[in-house]
Write a protein that holds these residues in place. Sequence first.
Motif, PDB file in Angstrom:
ATOM      1  N   GLY A  93      13.131  12.678  -1.048  1.00  0.00           N
ATOM      2  CA  GLY A  93      14.295  11.839  -1.331  1.00  0.00           C
ATOM      3  C   GLY A  93      13.947  10.445  -1.825  1.00  0.00           C
ATOM      4  O   GLY A  93      14.830   9.689  -2.216  1.00  0.00           O
ATOM      5  N   LYS A  94      12.651  10.118  -1.811  1.00  0.00           N
ATOM      6  CA  LYS A  94      12.203   8.798  -2.279  1.00  0.00           C
ATOM      7  C   LYS A  94      11.420   8.938  -3.588  1.00  0.00           C
ATOM      8  O   LYS A  94      10.679   9.912  -3.773  1.00  0.00           O
ATOM      9  CB  LYS A  94      11.266   8.155  -1.252  1.00  0.00           C
ATOM     10  N   TYR A  95      11.579   7.944  -4.427  1.00  0.00           N
ATOM     11  CA  TYR A  95      10.674   7.818  -5.571  1.00  0.00           C
ATOM     12  C   TYR A  95       9.349   7.307  -5.033  1.00  0.00           C
ATOM     13  O   TYR A  95       9.323   6.458  -4.143  1.00  0.00           O
ATOM     14  CB  TYR A  95      11.218   6.822  -6.580  1.00  0.00           C
ATOM     15  N   ARG A  96       8.263   7.816  -5.554  1.00  0.00           N
ATOM     16  CA  ARG A  96       6.949   7.390  -5.070  1.00  0.00           C
ATOM     17  C   ARG A  96       6.102   6.881  -6.234  1.00  0.00           C
ATOM     18  O   ARG A  96       6.097   7.485  -7.305  1.00  0.00           O
ATOM     19  CB  ARG A  96       6.203   8.565  -4.427  1.00  0.00           C
ATOM     20  N   ILE A  97       5.407   5.800  -5.986  1.00  0.00           N
ATOM     21  CA  ILE A  97       4.412   5.333  -6.952  1.00  0.00           C
ATOM     22  C   ILE A  97       3.065   5.709  -6.357  1.00  0.00           C
ATOM     23  O   ILE A  97       2.680   5.193  -5.311  1.00  0.00           O
ATOM     24  CB  ILE A  97       4.491   3.807  -7.158  1.00  0.00           C
ATOM     25  N   VAL A  98       2.387   6.633  -6.977  1.00  0.00           N
ATOM     26  CA  VAL A  98       1.132   7.144  -6.411  1.00  0.00           C
ATOM     27  C   VAL A  98      -0.048   6.579  -7.201  1.00  0.00           C
ATOM     28  O   VAL A  98      -0.140   6.750  -8.421  1.00  0.00           O
ATOM     29  CB  VAL A  98       1.095   8.687  -6.428  1.00  0.00           C
ATOM     30  N   TYR A  99      -0.926   5.885  -6.467  1.00  0.00           N
ATOM     31  CA  TYR A  99      -2.085   5.232  -7.086  1.00  0.00           C
ATOM     32  C   TYR A  99      -3.339   5.574  -6.283  1.00  0.00           C
ATOM     33  O   TYR A  99      -3.343   5.486  -5.056  1.00  0.00           O
ATOM     34  CB  TYR A  99      -1.873   3.714  -7.097  1.00  0.00           C
ATOM     35  N   PHE A 100      -4.390   5.948  -6.969  1.00  0.00           N
ATOM     36  CA  PHE A 100      -5.673   6.254  -6.323  1.00  0.00           C
ATOM     37  C   PHE A 100      -6.650   5.118  -6.556  1.00  0.00           C
ATOM     38  O   PHE A 100      -6.835   4.676  -7.693  1.00  0.00           O
ATOM     39  CB  PHE A 100      -6.266   7.541  -6.907  1.00  0.00           C
ATOM     40  N   GLY A 101      -7.302   4.647  -5.502  1.00  0.00           N
ATOM     41  CA  GLY A 101      -8.277   3.577  -5.645  1.00  0.00           C
ATOM     42  C   GLY A 101      -9.061   3.424  -4.357  1.00  0.00           C
ATOM     43  O   GLY A 101      -9.066   4.327  -3.519  1.00  0.00           O
ATOM     44  N   TYR A 102      -9.712   2.279  -4.200  1.00  0.00           N
ATOM     45  CA  TYR A 102     -10.442   2.043  -2.952  1.00  0.00           C
ATOM     46  C   TYR A 102     -10.402   0.563  -2.603  1.00  0.00           C
ATOM     47  O   TYR A 102     -10.346  -0.293  -3.475  1.00  0.00           O
ATOM     48  CB  TYR A 102     -11.870   2.583  -3.028  1.00  0.00           C
ATOM     49  N   THR A 103     -10.408   0.277  -1.309  1.00  0.00           N
ATOM     50  CA  THR A 103     -10.140  -1.091  -0.877  1.00  0.00           C
ATOM     51  C   THR A 103     -11.287  -2.053  -1.194  1.00  0.00           C
ATOM     52  O   THR A 103     -11.072  -3.250  -1.253  1.00  0.00           O
ATOM     53  CB  THR A 103      -9.842  -1.163   0.635  1.00  0.00           C
ATOM     54  N   TYR A 104     -12.486  -1.532  -1.393  1.00  0.00           N
ATOM     55  CA  TYR A 104     -13.626  -2.397  -1.718  1.00  0.00           C
ATOM     56  C   TYR A 104     -13.703  -2.682  -3.214  1.00  0.00           C
ATOM     57  O   TYR A 104     -14.605  -3.368  -3.662  1.00  0.00           O
ATOM     58  CB  TYR A 104     -14.942  -1.767  -1.243  1.00  0.00           C
TER      59      TYR A 104
END
Length: 195
Positions: A55-66
């Motif tokens: 029911g939600k639009y999602r913005i999906v992003y792949f990355g890393y915190t470092y």
Amino acid sequence: MNQAPFRTALFALALGLAACSQPSQSPPLEGARIGGPFALTGADGRTVRDTDFAGKYRIVYFGYTYCPDVCPVDMANIGQGVKLLAKSDPDAASRVVPIFISIDPARDTPEVVGKFAANFGDTVVGLTGTPEQIAAVAKSYAAIYSKEGDPKAKDYLMSHTNIAYLMGPDGKPIALLPAEQSGQAVADELGKWVK
Ligand code: NI
């Protein structure tokens, strides 16, 4: 050899492409094989599934915190984009959830990824998982990543695709967001699709 069937197929393909490039309002990623079910780990250590965002639009992003540069900038633009949308259309913005998925689960513990995500907005969700879970979800989103340099070094870098997918309330792909440009560019694109 008779090449007519081949040419017919090409012609049909050309027609299909022409139809797609007309100024219709069909989403650019409509019908693309992007996304799917996943089970990952949220900041509090609990399992988070794709169905939790139904029911939600999602913005999906792949990355890393470092990540020293690209990921924080892209995530800042995504967070800013949702905040700008909230000013012009609070209802629409309330239906958007940015999701940051780590491709560096060795260092990105649930706590680390949760803290990172929180830097970019109250609603931003940070997810990590086992290497197998991350590999599976990355594959379903056509995200590619690999360790750079000396694999034994503690402060290694990761190379990875920097793609921000806008997914619909049904989990199907809608469009790519210009996260590399600016918060305003993200807000403008969100405004086109989030109803
Ligand atoms: Ni990065």
